[in-house]
Design a protein around this motif. Structure first.
Motif, short mmCIF file in Angstrom:
data_model
loop_
_atom_site.label_atom_id
_atom_site.label_comp_id
_atom_site.label_asym_id
_atom_site.label_seq_id
_atom_site.Cartn_x
_atom_site.Cartn_y
_atom_site.Cartn_z
N LEU A 24 -41.46 2.59 -32.12
CA LEU A 24 -40.60 3.21 -33.30
C LEU A 24 -41.67 3.82 -34.15
O LEU A 24 -41.33 4.86 -34.69
CB LEU A 24 -40.18 1.85 -33.97
N SER A 25 -43.00 3.44 -34.34
CA SER A 25 -43.92 3.99 -35.14
C SER A 25 -45.27 4.37 -34.42
O SER A 25 -45.86 3.30 -34.04
CB SER A 25 -44.02 3.32 -36.26
N LEU A 26 -45.39 5.53 -34.13
CA LEU A 26 -46.57 5.80 -33.14
C LEU A 26 -48.08 5.52 -33.79
O LEU A 26 -48.77 4.81 -33.46
CB LEU A 26 -46.83 7.22 -32.98
N GLU A 27 -48.10 5.63 -35.28
CA GLU A 27 -49.15 5.22 -36.11
C GLU A 27 -49.33 3.68 -36.02
O GLU A 27 -50.46 3.29 -35.63
CB GLU A 27 -48.85 5.61 -37.74
N ALA A 28 -48.17 2.99 -36.35
CA ALA A 28 -48.58 1.38 -36.36
C ALA A 28 -48.98 0.73 -34.84
O ALA A 28 -49.85 0.06 -34.62
CB ALA A 28 -47.15 0.97 -36.69
N MET A 29 -48.39 1.63 -33.89
CA MET A 29 -48.85 1.08 -32.22
C MET A 29 -50.19 1.58 -32.06
O MET A 29 -50.59 0.78 -31.36
CB MET A 29 -47.66 1.79 -31.39
N SER A 30 -50.69 2.84 -32.47
CA SER A 30 -52.12 2.93 -32.34
C SER A 30 -52.77 1.87 -32.87
O SER A 30 -53.75 1.44 -32.32
CB SER A 30 -52.43 4.31 -33.01
N GLN A 31 -52.65 1.38 -34.04
CA GLN A 31 -53.41 0.64 -34.83
C GLN A 31 -53.39 -0.96 -34.07
O GLN A 31 -54.35 -1.37 -33.85
CB GLN A 31 -52.86 0.17 -36.24
N PHE A 32 -52.18 -1.11 -33.75
CA PHE A 32 -51.92 -2.48 -32.95
C PHE A 32 -52.60 -2.46 -31.51
O PHE A 32 -53.54 -3.45 -31.46
CB PHE A 32 -50.50 -2.91 -32.76
N ILE A 33 -52.68 -1.26 -30.81
CA ILE A 33 -53.28 -1.13 -29.56
C ILE A 33 -55.00 -1.40 -29.98
O ILE A 33 -55.75 -2.04 -29.06
CB ILE A 33 -53.06 0.20 -28.75
N LYS A 34 -55.41 -0.76 -30.96
CA LYS A 34 -56.82 -0.68 -31.31
C LYS A 34 -57.47 -2.05 -31.57
O LYS A 34 -58.39 -2.46 -31.18
CB LYS A 34 -56.94 0.22 -32.40
N GLU A 35 -56.42 -2.58 -32.34
CA GLU A 35 -56.87 -4.17 -32.75
C GLU A 35 -56.90 -5.24 -31.49
O GLU A 35 -57.85 -5.81 -31.34
CB GLU A 35 -56.05 -4.68 -33.79
N THR A 36 -55.84 -4.90 -30.47
CA THR A 36 -55.94 -5.80 -29.28
C THR A 36 -56.95 -5.42 -28.57
O THR A 36 -57.69 -6.25 -28.03
CB THR A 36 -54.61 -5.32 -28.54
N ASP A 96 -42.74 -7.50 -34.91
CA ASP A 96 -41.32 -6.96 -35.15
C ASP A 96 -41.12 -5.60 -35.36
O ASP A 96 -41.98 -4.91 -36.03
CB ASP A 96 -40.62 -7.79 -36.34
N ASN A 97 -39.91 -5.07 -35.00
CA ASN A 97 -39.59 -3.56 -35.41
C ASN A 97 -40.72 -2.53 -34.98
O ASN A 97 -40.91 -1.49 -35.50
CB ASN A 97 -39.52 -3.43 -36.86
N MET A 98 -41.32 -2.79 -33.75
CA MET A 98 -42.26 -1.79 -33.38
C MET A 98 -41.74 -1.24 -31.88
O MET A 98 -42.18 -0.10 -31.78
CB MET A 98 -43.74 -2.62 -32.64
N VAL A 99 -40.90 -1.82 -31.30
CA VAL A 99 -40.36 -1.14 -29.99
C VAL A 99 -39.08 -1.61 -29.89
O VAL A 99 -38.38 -2.60 -30.13
CB VAL A 99 -40.83 -1.78 -28.76
N SER A 100 -38.15 -0.41 -29.57
CA SER A 100 -36.63 -0.75 -29.44
C SER A 100 -36.23 -0.02 -28.30
O SER A 100 -36.50 1.21 -28.09
CB SER A 100 -35.79 -0.19 -30.96
N GLU A 101 -35.30 -0.36 -27.36
CA GLU A 101 -35.01 0.27 -26.20
C GLU A 101 -36.20 0.71 -25.44
O GLU A 101 -35.86 1.95 -24.94
CB GLU A 101 -33.96 1.34 -26.51
N GLY A 102 -37.02 0.16 -25.49
CA GLY A 102 -38.50 0.48 -24.77
C GLY A 102 -39.30 1.49 -25.39
O GLY A 102 -40.37 1.98 -25.24
#
Ligand SMILES: Nc1ncnc2c1ncn2[C@@H]1O[C@H](COP(=O)(O)OP(=O)(O)OP(=O)(O)O)[C@@H](O)[C@H]1O
Ligand SMILES: [Mg+2]
Length: 338
Positions: free
Chosen positions: A43-55, A34-40
């Motif tokens: 929202l947080s570049l840091e959190a997205m980096s981490q999420f991509i890394k984990e994936t 939740d709360n990672m992407v809005s209107e494409g």
């Protein structure tokens, strides 16, 4: 065509990764927190980096080079016809073609283009037909940094229409060199209907040339709301019910009403296109996005639009072999083969 690249599409509901190597495609998706992407937009570049890394780690993806889909809200795309000029002259002139879209300093933007065609008028003047794109330099820098922190090297960022164009090139079995395209021949039309979580996007191409794009504020999240109301549950639970498709939940009256609303809006967009392009013979469309997994929605769309609706798997098969349903991965694959 690149070998050894991953294509990444960051959607509001799921992260899509297509690993493309030697005509084999491996597809991976992960539900977006939740709360990672809005209107494409991320929202947080840091959190997205981490999420991509984990994936990447979870799925044992070792490839480092990535091509990325830029959300439509962060990139301007337009077809341009210009007198024939060399690449250096194009670099100077393309920014001026965006003056309708870009009010602030044009030097804050980066520009790119794909050559679509070369035409010669009766008077012998040569004209070029381009698909050009502009994005803020700061956006590209942010994206590059985000992927770097995830351990990736971003080689290119493209709008989704460019990803579809890449797939059409494959389908038509044509080289990307405009000089080798056959002139004067009536090209097939291709339509992509992307039924995503928050939006429905329609792109129509005349051959490999984009002719129309339309974004509708209708998404599969509307089905979650209908199920939540009907079953008196939270939308997150409703979303899980929807994905499990158990007990005829997707055939409820509330859901049927949503399918019909989406189908009517898509029909209007298609009819508008047909009205403005009287010579159009558009007869089929590829269904992309999560909506491709919802049969009653596809049925409603087929009835309203009178189009033959094809699975996105059909077009992806031109890119290589893959082992899972490809509907949601169309843009990620289109980016990977860039
Ligand atoms: N098996 C399934 N049955 C029904 N719906 C599904 C299924 N799997 C995923 N979905 C739904 O598909 C949607 C995700 O599709 P997709 O990945 O195309 O959206 P997105 O790209 O994240 O969204 P957007 O393009 O709007 O940003 C979600 O609504 C999800 O609940
Ligand atoms: Mg999407």
């Amino acid at each position: 065509m690149a070998n050894g690249c991953i294509g990444i599409d960051i959607g509001s509901s799921s992260l899509k990764i297509a690993e493309y190597s030697k005509n084999k495609i491996h597809l991976f998706s992960e539900s977006m927190p939740d709360n990672m992407v809005s209107e494409g937009q991320v929202l947080s570049l840091e959190a997205m980096s981490q999420f991509i890394k984990e994936t990447l780690k979870k799925n044992h993806i070792s490839e480092k080079k990535c091509s990325v889909i830029l959300p439509d809200t962060l990139v301007f795309t337009r077809r341009i016809n210009m007198p024939f000029m060399n690449s250096e002259q194009l670099r100077v002139n393309i920014p001026y073609e965006f003056h309708d879209f870009i009010n602030d300093d044009k030097d804050k933007y980066v520009y790119d283009y794909a050559m679509l065609d070369l035409n010669e008028s009766n008077e012998g003047h040569k004209e070029i037909d381009l698909l050009a794109a502009a994005a803020l330099k700061s956006t590209i820098d942010n994206y590059r940094g985000m992927f770097k922190r995830a351990g990736l090297k971003m080689s290119i960022a493209i709008p989704s229409v460019m990803a579809y164009t890449n797939l059409i090139y494959l389908l038509e079995g044509k080289k990307k060199n405009f000089e080798q395209s056959e002139t004067g021949e009536k090209k097939d039309e291709y339509c992509f209907i992307d039924l995503g979580h928050t939006k429905c996007r329609i792109h129509i191409f005349d051959g490999h040339k984009l002719s129309a794009s339309r974004t509708l504020d209708y998404g599969l999240n509307m089905i979650d709301l209908a199920i939540a109301e009907e079953k008196n549950v939270d939308v997150h639970i409703a979303k899980r019910y929807k994905e499990a498709q158990s007990g005829g939940i997707l055939e409820s009256e509330g859901c049927m009403n949503i399918y019909n609303s989406i189908a009517v809006e898509v029909m209007r967009a298609i009819n508008f296109y047909r009205f403005n392009n009287q010579e159009s013979n558009l007869s089929s469309a590829f269904i992309c996005g999560g909506g491709g997994m919802i049969e009653p929605l596809i049925k409603a769309l087929a009835e309203s639009t009178a189009l033959e609706l094809k699975s996105a798997n059909d077009i992806l098969s031109y890119a290589g072999n893959f082992d899972t349903n490809g509907e949601i991965f169309v843009c990620a694959v289109g980016a990977a083969i860039q």
